[in-house]
Design a protein around this motif. Structure first.
Motif, PDB file in Angstrom:
ATOM      1  N   CYS A  92       1.515   0.240   3.506  1.00 48.13           N
ATOM      2  CA  CYS A  92       0.321  -0.419   3.431  1.00 48.13           C
ATOM      3  C   CYS A  92      -0.887   0.324   3.074  1.00 48.13           C
ATOM      4  O   CYS A  92      -0.462   1.749   2.680  1.00 48.13           O
ATOM      5  CB  CYS A  92      -0.152  -0.565   5.225  1.00 48.13           C
ATOM      6  N   GLY A  93      -1.911  -0.367   2.594  1.00 45.67           N
ATOM      7  CA  GLY A  93      -2.922   0.528   1.998  1.00 45.67           C
ATOM      8  C   GLY A  93      -3.823   1.381   2.754  1.00 45.67           C
ATOM      9  O   GLY A  93      -4.018   0.781   4.251  1.00 45.67           O
ATOM     10  N   ILE A  94      -4.379   2.331   2.454  1.00 42.99           N
ATOM     11  CA  ILE A  94      -5.137   3.194   3.348  1.00 42.99           C
ATOM     12  C   ILE A  94      -6.584   2.267   3.419  1.00 42.99           C
ATOM     13  O   ILE A  94      -7.045   1.751   2.595  1.00 42.99           O
ATOM     14  CB  ILE A  94      -5.624   4.321   2.558  1.00 42.99           C
ATOM     15  N   ASN A  95      -6.906   2.102   4.919  1.00 35.90           N
ATOM     16  CA  ASN A  95      -8.108   1.449   5.181  1.00 35.90           C
ATOM     17  C   ASN A  95      -7.981  -0.009   4.609  1.00 35.90           C
ATOM     18  O   ASN A  95      -8.994  -0.775   4.484  1.00 35.90           O
ATOM     19  CB  ASN A  95      -9.406   2.188   4.642  1.00 35.90           C
ATOM     20  N   LYS A  96      -6.805  -0.412   4.677  1.00 32.66           N
ATOM     21  CA  LYS A  96      -6.493  -1.851   4.602  1.00 32.66           C
ATOM     22  C   LYS A  96      -6.893  -2.210   3.206  1.00 32.66           C
ATOM     23  O   LYS A  96      -7.026  -3.381   2.641  1.00 32.66           O
ATOM     24  CB  LYS A  96      -7.141  -3.002   5.461  1.00 32.66           C
ATOM     25  N   GLN A  97      -6.640  -1.170   2.202  1.00 33.29           N
ATOM     26  CA  GLN A  97      -7.024  -1.431   0.817  1.00 33.29           C
ATOM     27  C   GLN A  97      -5.765  -2.060   0.234  1.00 33.29           C
ATOM     28  O   GLN A  97      -4.757  -1.855   0.670  1.00 33.29           O
ATOM     29  CB  GLN A  97      -7.168  -0.040   0.043  1.00 33.29           C
ATOM     30  N   LYS A  98      -6.144  -3.076  -0.735  1.00 30.77           N
ATOM     31  CA  LYS A  98      -5.245  -3.942  -1.418  1.00 30.77           C
ATOM     32  C   LYS A  98      -4.205  -3.156  -2.030  1.00 30.77           C
ATOM     33  O   LYS A  98      -4.355  -2.242  -2.627  1.00 30.77           O
ATOM     34  CB  LYS A  98      -5.674  -4.772  -2.432  1.00 30.77           C
ATOM     35  N   ASP A 150      -0.476 -11.855  -8.331  1.00 27.19           N
ATOM     36  CA  ASP A 150       0.926 -12.285  -8.332  1.00 27.19           C
ATOM     37  C   ASP A 150       1.646 -11.256  -9.344  1.00 27.19           C
ATOM     38  O   ASP A 150       2.973 -10.901  -8.953  1.00 27.19           O
ATOM     39  CB  ASP A 150       1.083 -13.759  -8.743  1.00 27.19           C
ATOM     40  N   ALA A 151       1.346 -10.908 -10.467  1.00 30.90           N
ATOM     41  CA  ALA A 151       1.827  -9.928 -11.288  1.00 30.90           C
ATOM     42  C   ALA A 151       2.206  -8.534 -10.615  1.00 30.90           C
ATOM     43  O   ALA A 151       3.478  -8.168 -10.743  1.00 30.90           O
ATOM     44  CB  ALA A 151       0.849  -9.755 -12.444  1.00 30.90           C
ATOM     45  N   ASP A 152       1.441  -8.165  -9.723  1.00 31.43           N
ATOM     46  CA  ASP A 152       1.710  -6.852  -8.972  1.00 31.43           C
ATOM     47  C   ASP A 152       2.999  -7.216  -8.039  1.00 31.43           C
ATOM     48  O   ASP A 152       3.735  -6.475  -8.059  1.00 31.43           O
ATOM     49  CB  ASP A 152       0.483  -6.503  -8.229  1.00 31.43           C
ATOM     50  N   ARG A 153       3.035  -8.331  -7.342  1.00 33.28           N
ATOM     51  CA  ARG A 153       3.930  -8.666  -6.492  1.00 33.28           C
ATOM     52  C   ARG A 153       5.429  -8.858  -7.414  1.00 33.28           C
ATOM     53  O   ARG A 153       6.322  -8.354  -6.684  1.00 33.28           O
ATOM     54  CB  ARG A 153       3.664  -9.740  -5.560  1.00 33.28           C
ATOM     55  N   GLU A 154       5.138  -9.479  -8.255  1.00 33.06           N
ATOM     56  CA  GLU A 154       6.322  -9.759  -9.098  1.00 33.06           C
ATOM     57  C   GLU A 154       6.858  -8.329  -9.896  1.00 33.06           C
ATOM     58  O   GLU A 154       8.128  -8.210  -9.844  1.00 33.06           O
ATOM     59  CB  GLU A 154       6.183 -10.503 -10.287  1.00 33.06           C
ATOM     60  N   PHE A 188      17.498  -7.926   2.920  1.00 32.91           N
ATOM     61  CA  PHE A 188      17.638  -9.132   3.902  1.00 32.91           C
ATOM     62  C   PHE A 188      16.454  -9.923   3.822  1.00 32.91           C
ATOM     63  O   PHE A 188      16.580 -11.044   3.862  1.00 32.91           O
ATOM     64  CB  PHE A 188      17.697  -8.645   5.115  1.00 32.91           C
ATOM     65  N   ALA A 189      15.313  -9.217   3.917  1.00 30.04           N
ATOM     66  CA  ALA A 189      14.099 -10.083   3.778  1.00 30.04           C
ATOM     67  C   ALA A 189      12.724  -9.186   3.429  1.00 30.04           C
ATOM     68  O   ALA A 189      13.091  -8.188   3.344  1.00 30.04           O
ATOM     69  CB  ALA A 189      13.749 -10.676   5.263  1.00 30.04           C
ATOM     70  N   TYR A 190      11.810  -9.848   2.860  1.00 28.25           N
ATOM     71  CA  TYR A 190      10.550  -9.109   2.454  1.00 28.25           C
ATOM     72  C   TYR A 190       9.327 -10.167   2.772  1.00 28.25           C
ATOM     73  O   TYR A 190       9.516 -11.216   2.789  1.00 28.25           O
ATOM     74  CB  TYR A 190      10.728  -8.713   1.209  1.00 28.25           C
ATOM     75  N   CYS A 191       8.162  -9.484   2.914  1.00 30.40           N
ATOM     76  CA  CYS A 191       6.904 -10.110   3.125  1.00 30.40           C
ATOM     77  C   CYS A 191       5.999  -9.212   2.362  1.00 30.40           C
ATOM     78  O   CYS A 191       5.587  -8.010   2.653  1.00 30.40           O
ATOM     79  CB  CYS A 191       6.622 -10.167   4.446  1.00 30.40           C
ATOM     80  N   LEU A 192       5.217  -9.821   1.618  1.00 30.04           N
ATOM     81  CA  LEU A 192       4.322  -9.162   0.494  1.00 30.04           C
ATOM     82  C   LEU A 192       3.033  -9.745   1.033  1.00 30.04           C
ATOM     83  O   LEU A 192       2.814 -11.055   0.436  1.00 30.04           O
ATOM     84  CB  LEU A 192       4.878  -9.328  -0.928  1.00 30.04           C
ATOM     85  N   LEU A 193       1.982  -8.984   1.282  1.00 31.67           N
ATOM     86  CA  LEU A 193       0.472  -9.382   1.549  1.00 31.67           C
ATOM     87  C   LEU A 193      -0.228  -8.631   0.690  1.00 31.67           C
ATOM     88  O   LEU A 193       0.174  -7.510  -0.026  1.00 31.67           O
ATOM     89  CB  LEU A 193       0.266  -9.356   3.112  1.00 31.67           C
ATOM     90  N   ASN A 194      -1.308  -8.947   0.452  1.00 29.65           N
ATOM     91  CA  ASN A 194      -2.253  -8.034  -0.349  1.00 29.65           C
ATOM     92  C   ASN A 194      -2.494  -6.770   0.157  1.00 29.65           C
ATOM     93  O   ASN A 194      -2.353  -5.952  -0.796  1.00 29.65           O
ATOM     94  CB  ASN A 194      -3.689  -8.674  -0.149  1.00 29.65           C
ATOM     95  N   SER A 195      -2.352  -6.201   1.391  1.00 28.94           N
ATOM     96  CA  SER A 195      -2.634  -4.973   1.723  1.00 28.94           C
ATOM     97  C   SER A 195      -1.417  -4.311   2.334  1.00 28.94           C
ATOM     98  O   SER A 195      -1.589  -3.118   2.870  1.00 28.94           O
ATOM     99  CB  SER A 195      -3.889  -4.704   2.602  1.00 28.94           C
ATOM    100  N   SER A 196      -0.310  -5.099   2.366  1.00 31.01           N
ATOM    101  CA  SER A 196       1.006  -4.425   2.982  1.00 31.01           C
ATOM    102  C   SER A 196       2.052  -5.004   2.438  1.00 31.01           C
ATOM    103  O   SER A 196       2.229  -6.196   2.090  1.00 31.01           O
ATOM    104  CB  SER A 196       0.774  -4.517   4.543  1.00 31.01           C
TER     105      SER A 196
END
Length: 76
Positions: free
Chosen positions: A19-25, A30-34, A50-58
């Motif tokens: 996770c990002g510090i202080n909910k920082q992204k 999408d390029a970052d996630r890719e 097995f699984a993944y979940c990519l959100l903006n800040s975590s």
């Protein structure tokens, strides 16, 4: 006071959370996630994903280590 020593999983399955510090992204677009997913793909011989979940800040990933891998924090 330091944190407790990590326990080595008997099943070899681990939930890994970033996770990002202080909910920082940590993913701006999408390029970052890719790119992150390409790093997982490049290292897929080290673990089974097995699984993944990519959100903006975590990010959450659920992996199982391969039988032949040594855990980096073991005391051998």
């Amino acid at each position: 006071m330091g944190r407790e020593k990590r326990e080595i999983s008997k099943t070899g399955i681990y939930h890994i959370y970033f996770c990002g510090i202080n909910k920082q992204k940590i993913f701006s677009d999408d390029a970052d996630r890719e790119y992150f997913l390409s790093l997982l793909e490049r290292n897929k011989g080290e673990f089974e994903l097995f699984a993944y979940c990519l959100l903006n800040s975590s990010a959450n990933i659920l992996v199982k280590e391969n039988e032949t891998n040594e855990v980096p924090w073991s005391e051998n």
